[in-house]
Design a protein around this motif. Structure first.
Motif, PDB file in Angstrom:
ATOM      1  N   ASN A 215      -7.346   7.107   0.137  1.00 42.58           N
ATOM      2  CA  ASN A 215      -6.402   6.628  -0.866  1.00 42.58           C
ATOM      3  C   ASN A 215      -6.357   7.650  -1.992  1.00 42.58           C
ATOM      4  O   ASN A 215      -7.239   7.690  -2.843  1.00 42.58           O
ATOM      5  CB  ASN A 215      -6.837   5.262  -1.397  1.00 42.58           C
TER       6      ASN A 215
ATOM      7  N   ARG B 271       4.614  -6.779   1.704  1.00 37.67           N
ATOM      8  CA  ARG B 271       4.870  -5.532   2.410  1.00 37.67           C
ATOM      9  C   ARG B 271       3.558  -4.809   2.726  1.00 37.67           C
ATOM     10  O   ARG B 271       2.576  -4.925   1.992  1.00 37.67           O
ATOM     11  CB  ARG B 271       5.726  -4.611   1.557  1.00 37.67           C
ATOM     12  N   LEU B 272       3.601  -4.004   3.786  1.00 41.00           N
ATOM     13  CA  LEU B 272       2.527  -3.074   4.103  1.00 41.00           C
ATOM     14  C   LEU B 272       3.076  -1.658   4.006  1.00 41.00           C
ATOM     15  O   LEU B 272       4.227  -1.398   4.371  1.00 41.00           O
ATOM     16  CB  LEU B 272       1.977  -3.326   5.508  1.00 41.00           C
ATOM     17  N   SER B 273       2.249  -0.744   3.535  1.00 42.13           N
ATOM     18  CA  SER B 273       2.648   0.655   3.449  1.00 42.13           C
ATOM     19  C   SER B 273       2.711   1.256   4.850  1.00 42.13           C
ATOM     20  O   SER B 273       1.834   1.012   5.689  1.00 42.13           O
ATOM     21  CB  SER B 273       1.627   1.420   2.596  1.00 42.13           C
ATOM     22  N   VAL B 274       3.764   2.030   5.096  1.00 40.11           N
ATOM     23  CA  VAL B 274       3.936   2.702   6.381  1.00 40.11           C
ATOM     24  C   VAL B 274       3.937   4.208   6.134  1.00 40.11           C
ATOM     25  O   VAL B 274       4.731   4.715   5.341  1.00 40.11           O
ATOM     26  CB  VAL B 274       5.244   2.277   7.069  1.00 40.11           C
ATOM     27  N   LEU B 275       3.055   4.925   6.808  1.00 43.40           N
ATOM     28  CA  LEU B 275       2.933   6.370   6.664  1.00 43.40           C
ATOM     29  C   LEU B 275       3.623   7.069   7.826  1.00 43.40           C
ATOM     30  O   LEU B 275       3.849   6.477   8.882  1.00 43.40           O
ATOM     31  CB  LEU B 275       1.457   6.769   6.613  1.00 43.40           C
TER      32      LEU B 275
END
Length: 241
Positions: free
Chosen positions: A133, A90-94
């Motif tokens: 981050n 997965r990739l983080s989605v903002l």
């Protein structure tokens, strides 16, 4: 930030540094639409993401800002990930359609792809963005200075040499709320003592294209390293120039 990073989407930065720490393979099941953002996009952005992670020391990350290709497409439910023949993650989605990239050498070596849960042609890449981050309900002023130093180093690496002078000494860590939400100031504390309440300034546009009001901190702010800045859950933390 778009004016700075739009050029980089089709660029590869050569780097002979050590591979980044790997993470466990994750099995991903997506029901419904699924497609690549763009053919070969991960190969074009992998070295950039790797460079940001190495030069930034983990303090900042690189993201793709996506936008809908037409008014019928919504990004509110956007999901994204990396996938190759033998590995997926997965990739983080903002908020605002920002997909945060990671440099995975295994997936890159297998010509892996970035997928999203949208049909082909539903989205397009608007720009690359650099995001700090930051984890937890507060951040120390020492961390603020480290993040700003990392952001300056990263953009210095990614920006054409002739434009670097435009970035000098203007970086700020911005703690932002959407313009229609609470205007409460950001609180800086040392232990239980309140050192300052920093007001939100005039509206500006964040790197997702949304109007926000921000309290801004620079490296020269008169706070001890141990001072902490509260980060209520409804705020977003940006690095702006």
């Amino acid at each position: 930030m778009c004016w700075l990073f739009c050029w980089a989407v089709g660029t590869a930065v050569a780097d002979d540094g050590a591979a980044l720490r790997d993470e466990p393979t994750e099995t991903i099941v997506i029901v419904g639409k699924r497609s690549q953002i763009s053919e070969g996009l991960y190969q074009r952005t992998y070295e950039l993401a790797k460079k940001v992670a190495e030069v930034g020391g983990g303090r900042v990350g690189l993201g793709l800002r996506l936008e809908p290709a037409n008014s019928q497409v919504s990004l509110l439910d956007l999901a994204a990930g990396l996938e190759s023949d033998s590995k997926s993650r997965r990739l983080s989605v903002l908020p605002g359609g920002i997909v945060m990239l990671v440099a995975d050498p295994d997936i890159a070596s297998e010509q892996g792809t970035i997928w999203i849960n949208k049909a082909p042609g539903d989205t397009r890449v608007r720009s690359l963005v650099v995001r700090p981050n930051v984890l937890g309900p507060s951040v120390s002023f020492h961390e603020v200075k480290d993040i700003l130093t990392s952001a300056e180093r990263v953009t210095g690496e990614l920006t054409p040499r002739l434009l670097r002078w435009t970035l000098a000494s203007r970086w700020r860590l911005s703690i932002c709320r959407s313009s229609g939400s609470s205007a409460e100031p950001v609180v800086v504390k040392l232990d239980a003592e309140v050192l300052r309440e920093i007001p939100l300034e005039k509206p500006e546009i964040d790197d997702a294209g949304v109007e926000v009001r921000c309290a801004n901190l620079t490296r020269t702010a008169p706070f001890p390293d141990a001072a902490r800045i509260d980060l209520p859950g409804e705020v977003q933390v940006l690095v702006l120039n």
